[in-house]
Design a protein around this motif. Sequence first.
Motif, mmCIF file in Angstrom:
data_model
loop_
_atom_site.group_PDB
_atom_site.id
_atom_site.type_symbol
_atom_site.label_atom_id
_atom_site.label_comp_id
_atom_site.label_asym_id
_atom_site.label_seq_id
_atom_site.Cartn_x
_atom_site.Cartn_y
_atom_site.Cartn_z
ATOM 1 N N ARG A 10 0.834 -1.205 0.000
ATOM 2 C CA ARG A 10 0.000 0.000 0.000
ATOM 3 C C ARG A 10 0.865 1.250 0.000
ATOM 4 N NH1 ARG A 10 -1.917 -0.453 4.552
ATOM 5 N NH2 ARG A 10 -1.442 1.461 5.692
ATOM 6 N N VAL A 11 0.479 2.259 -0.772
ATOM 7 C CA VAL A 11 1.142 3.555 -0.790
ATOM 8 C C VAL A 11 0.132 4.608 -0.355
ATOM 9 C CG1 VAL A 11 2.246 5.324 -2.211
ATOM 10 C CG2 VAL A 11 2.773 2.916 -2.589
ATOM 11 N N GLU A 12 0.478 5.370 0.662
ATOM 12 C CA GLU A 12 -0.398 6.422 1.155
ATOM 13 C C GLU A 12 0.242 7.784 0.917
ATOM 14 O OE1 GLU A 12 -1.552 5.951 5.182
ATOM 15 O OE2 GLU A 12 -2.633 4.060 4.854
ATOM 16 N N GLN A 13 -0.599 8.747 0.591
ATOM 17 C CA GLN A 13 -0.151 10.111 0.345
ATOM 18 C C GLN A 13 -1.055 11.055 1.124
ATOM 19 O OE1 GLN A 13 0.931 11.467 -3.745
ATOM 20 N NE2 GLN A 13 -0.730 12.926 -3.469
ATOM 21 N N SER A 49 1.517 30.379 3.837
ATOM 22 C CA SER A 49 0.914 29.126 3.385
ATOM 23 C C SER A 49 1.885 27.971 3.591
ATOM 24 C CB SER A 49 0.511 29.214 1.911
ATOM 25 O OG SER A 49 -0.388 30.262 1.683
ATOM 26 N N PRO A 50 1.967 27.453 4.797
ATOM 27 C CA PRO A 50 2.804 26.265 5.013
ATOM 28 C C PRO A 50 2.095 25.008 4.513
ATOM 29 C CG PRO A 50 1.743 26.892 7.049
ATOM 30 C CD PRO A 50 1.352 27.932 6.034
ATOM 31 N N SER A 51 2.864 24.023 4.110
ATOM 32 C CA SER A 51 2.272 22.765 3.663
ATOM 33 C C SER A 51 3.205 21.609 4.010
ATOM 34 C CB SER A 51 2.004 22.777 2.155
ATOM 35 O OG SER A 51 3.209 22.830 1.426
ATOM 36 N N ARG A 52 2.605 20.429 4.165
ATOM 37 C CA ARG A 52 3.379 19.211 4.437
ATOM 38 C C ARG A 52 2.794 18.072 3.619
ATOM 39 N NH1 ARG A 52 4.276 17.050 10.484
ATOM 40 N NH2 ARG A 52 5.693 18.858 10.477
ATOM 41 N N LEU A 53 3.637 17.461 2.796
ATOM 42 C CA LEU A 53 3.231 16.322 1.972
ATOM 43 C C LEU A 53 4.010 15.089 2.426
ATOM 44 C CD1 LEU A 53 1.702 15.108 -0.452
ATOM 45 C CD2 LEU A 53 3.615 15.827 -1.902
ATOM 46 N N TYR A 123 9.783 1.570 -7.135
ATOM 47 C CA TYR A 123 8.745 2.373 -7.752
ATOM 48 C C TYR A 123 8.421 3.626 -6.954
ATOM 49 C CZ TYR A 123 6.140 -0.208 -4.241
ATOM 50 O OH TYR A 123 5.730 -0.781 -3.073
ATOM 51 N N ILE A 124 9.152 3.894 -5.878
ATOM 52 C CA ILE A 124 8.941 5.133 -5.141
ATOM 53 C C ILE A 124 10.163 6.017 -5.357
ATOM 54 C CG2 ILE A 124 10.020 4.625 -2.913
ATOM 55 C CD1 ILE A 124 7.408 5.680 -1.613
ATOM 56 N N ILE A 125 10.040 7.299 -5.150
ATOM 57 C CA ILE A 125 11.111 8.236 -5.473
ATOM 58 C C ILE A 125 12.382 7.891 -4.725
ATOM 59 C CG2 ILE A 125 11.763 10.670 -5.334
ATOM 60 C CD1 ILE A 125 8.798 11.310 -5.602
ATOM 61 N N TYR A 231 3.458 10.883 -5.111
ATOM 62 C CA TYR A 231 4.257 9.730 -4.694
ATOM 63 C C TYR A 231 5.281 9.280 -5.741
ATOM 64 C CZ TYR A 231 0.996 7.164 -7.668
ATOM 65 O OH TYR A 231 0.250 6.743 -8.721
ATOM 66 N N ARG A 232 5.218 9.803 -6.953
ATOM 67 C CA ARG A 232 6.137 9.321 -7.993
ATOM 68 C C ARG A 232 6.794 10.428 -8.809
ATOM 69 N NH1 ARG A 232 1.880 6.858 -12.475
ATOM 70 N NH2 ARG A 232 0.680 8.774 -12.784
ATOM 71 N N THR A 233 6.590 11.706 -8.458
ATOM 72 C CA THR A 233 7.120 12.775 -9.300
ATOM 73 C C THR A 233 7.769 13.876 -8.462
ATOM 74 O OG1 THR A 233 5.359 12.401 -10.926
ATOM 75 C CG2 THR A 233 6.579 14.466 -11.094
ATOM 76 N N LEU A 234 8.996 14.236 -8.838
ATOM 77 C CA LEU A 234 9.684 15.421 -8.356
ATOM 78 C C LEU A 234 9.835 16.371 -9.536
ATOM 79 C CD1 LEU A 234 12.431 13.686 -6.236
ATOM 80 C CD2 LEU A 234 10.913 15.441 -5.340
#
Length: 298
Positions: A10-13, A49-53, A123-125, A231-234
């Motif tokens: 499982r991959v969670e975002q 505007s702070p954010s956390r991914l 398959y993850i960064i 989950y897969r792109t920078l």
Amino acid sequence: SEGTILTPGRVEQRLSHPSVSVTDVLHIIHRTDDGKGFETRTNIGYASSPSRLTVEDYHQTDSLKSSAMQEMATNTLTVNSTMALLSVFTLGHVKFTPRATVYYQNQQMTSELGWQTSHQPSYIIHQPSNPNLYANNSIFQHFRGMVSADLSYQVRRVKASLALPLSYNWLSYHDRLREETGKGLVRVWLQPSASVQYEPATGWTLNGSVGQTNQTGSPSMLYGGYILRDYRTLSRYDSRIASSTSQTASLNASYKDIFSMFFAGAGVRFSRSRNEVLYGQNFDADNLATTILIEMPT
């Protein structure tokens, strides 16, 4: 969001993106009995505007395999002050109103990406060898000084206006992590606009307008360090500050009868824009996306 990516694991975002803004407005109007006077308006605003991914990859047993977390913050200070002399010059039905505007924006953006890995999945960064490549600490500044001559005309069924703002624009982008990537732009723009309203008969109204505007690209398209998009792109930008010009024209006709509740309208609009550059995007095998600038007017 979550899903299965290439494996049963499982991959969670998760994304957290709160924001706060504060604005202070000072608006003063002073007018004498003959209609002359002045008007001034100052807006001061601050926004954060702070954010956390967070992206987490799990084993089939639901134990954590690896995770990546990015913290990013954008802080913006904006000051906009305008002063106008009201009805200083009047010739018949024509009024002349001079205006002056001072505008300043300061936007700072920081980001940092961290990894925790017990097993490097395919398959993850991938965790970077140079962490500084995946961080940002930049400042964008925009100063604009503008003077404008506004003319207005009104008699019976005709209203018309003409604005001739002339502005000096200074823009600067500085990447504190990449000293060689400073970017700047200086532009002097004349952005005229005109409008006419005519009422040929009761219930009928004709409106026409033309104008030209100039814009600059968003500072969000200038950062040099990679930012985690999902989950897969920078992705990052290899760009510079660029400007665009747009011309618009419109003609509208409307009819209204409030007693019979009948309303009708029709119009045509023309728009043309010209950008200094085009943008292209490259992807490599490690899911790294780079948006590059192409020096080609469009």
